[in-house]
Write a protein that holds these residues in place. Sequence first.
Motif, short mmCIF file in Angstrom:
data_model
loop_
_atom_site.label_atom_id
_atom_site.label_comp_id
_atom_site.label_asym_id
_atom_site.label_seq_id
_atom_site.Cartn_x
_atom_site.Cartn_y
_atom_site.Cartn_z
N GLY A 190 29.60 49.44 42.68
CA GLY A 190 29.24 49.65 41.28
C GLY A 190 28.23 50.76 41.12
O GLY A 190 28.32 51.57 40.18
N GLN A 357 35.35 42.53 40.79
CA GLN A 357 34.91 43.58 39.87
C GLN A 357 33.57 44.13 40.35
O GLN A 357 32.62 43.38 40.54
N LYS A 359 30.14 45.56 40.06
CA LYS A 359 29.08 45.59 39.04
C LYS A 359 27.80 46.14 39.66
O LYS A 359 27.28 45.58 40.62
#
Length: 630
Positions: A190, A357, A359
């Motif tokens: 991220g 995901q 982040k």
Amino acid sequence: MRKTVYFLFILPFFISLHSEAAEVNFDDFAIKGQEYEIVISELVTNDEISIYINGVEKNIPSSSHGEINFTTNILEKSKIEVKINDEKTIKTINPIPLWLSIIPPLLAILLALLIKEVVSALLIGIFSGAVIINFYIHGALVGWIYAFMRTVDTYLLGALNNKSHLSIVIFSLLIGAMVSVISKNGGMQGVVNRISKYAQSSKSGQLATWFLGVAIFFDDYANTLIVGNTMRPVTDKLKISREKLAYLVDSTAAPIASIAFVTTWIGAELGYISSGIEKIDGLNEGVYSTFINSLAYSFYPILALLFMLMLILKGRDFGPMLKAERLARSGENHLNKSASLAEQAALEEFEAKKDIQAKAYNAVIPVMVVIFGTIGGLLFTGWDDQVWNDPTIGFGRKLSTIIGQADSYQALLWSSLAGLVTAIKLSVFQKTLKLSEAIESSINGIKTMLSAIVILVLAWALALVIEELQTAELITSIMSENVSPYLIPALTFVLAALVAFSTGSSWGTMAILYPLILPASWKICQEAGFDYDLTLSIFHNSVSTVLAGAVLGDHCSPISDTTILSSLSSSCNHIQHVKTQMPYALTVGVVALLFGTIPAAFGVPMWLSLIVSLSLLYGIVHFIGKSTST
């Protein structure tokens, strides 16, 4: 009858109180021409003491608290006899020639550069020092056997039997564990994604690394490990070589930490400077003022930071770094060139878990916990109400004094553990990783640090050998005779660089040289008839050059702990890091010496020296450097 029983009852205590014989402790060996110490303890009032060296009785100092410390210089094989009442203790000492003390560090450095394998080089350096010492203690036949044993039970164990060293080891392992977790949970990816929006090229990626290195100014260890580990995925994506990353990490850490007002260095620097100026008569300023005034002459740290900016903004490099950068830009797998298969396998542990995901805050929050936790820990351990409430001291000096007297190792330990716990909590609460996966990732992160920790421990063990053999005294004695007052700062700079290069310790260099150089520079100037202002100018220049030379030598030394940590955090081959950084460090060092330190000693203004030095460095980058694009 009652008196007899009472006497028999107290008799054992009476005997134990008066039967303790005095203890005589000799140093196991002596360095020729250097102080040799005999300590006699557990003395009582009526003890009669005599010390004979080769049959000649010596004058001994008076007893203080039942102890005598007798020091002498031993120039030849000597029989030492200590007589306490009717008890004799005899020891034969064969002094070690001082010139032999240069062999262990020189051998380790040369082998590291030649065979490109630093573990073997350090081990051979340690063993060679143990051989020298034990040859003179036990003789040629059994000296080798004792040297083998002392390598392990004295030097390697001694390197670990040190709270500061263990703190650095644990801090490094915890940082490695945290980085592994924030890599697995997608936090590092991220960060890469966020920075990649702004760092679209190698230039902007290097600028981001430089700015981050300058921003984390308060501690060089925290700087090195955080910046290297955080920026490595970014620089890899932008095809910036690991060698360049290690250089940016290493050459921002110590220079900024050494000259900033609020750092973990400040306490040590003030302590070392104080040990030198307390012997000076006629100096009308305190230790803090001396430090602040000396910063105007800190040419090497300032120029090193600005030289990196020139290289980045011009997009040019030279020497081995140019080759490393062009290899990285070409798209070839430069990791294969600088990392073993085992190291590359370990790096795979830092890849994000699939199907999660990415982040950025999963990495940013733990890193911020480490940074602000370290600052908070420094304030907590160094807090002094008397200093804070003193109206005569400005805010900057209050803060600097508090952090200077803080326990940086405790602060780093607390913050690194807090950072790891934070990373694990973020991973588990978001269900990015299971608890078992987070713990496994932490352990894998620790494993990736072990090879560098081994090198670090070996470097510390070699430092113990160097300290025992008094290598710094040899270098100091060579450089300290027949010095012109105007050349004191220049020779001090060279001397500090040599000592730091040979010992691998900038702090050790400062501890050794400040008490020697500062009184000497003041006295030489006074004896030359210089007025107070000129003496003070050369004195401040000398103060700064001990620090600057120590940082330069540290940058060039393959046995320096910060150099090793920079390789570690950047996952760069250590010898490649040394080979690519050294030409840059020496270039800046020579310019700083010839166009900064020496002219300043003759009264040239600091701002003019900086302009000339920066112009020359710009010319070197422009005309000698070549574009890293292939």
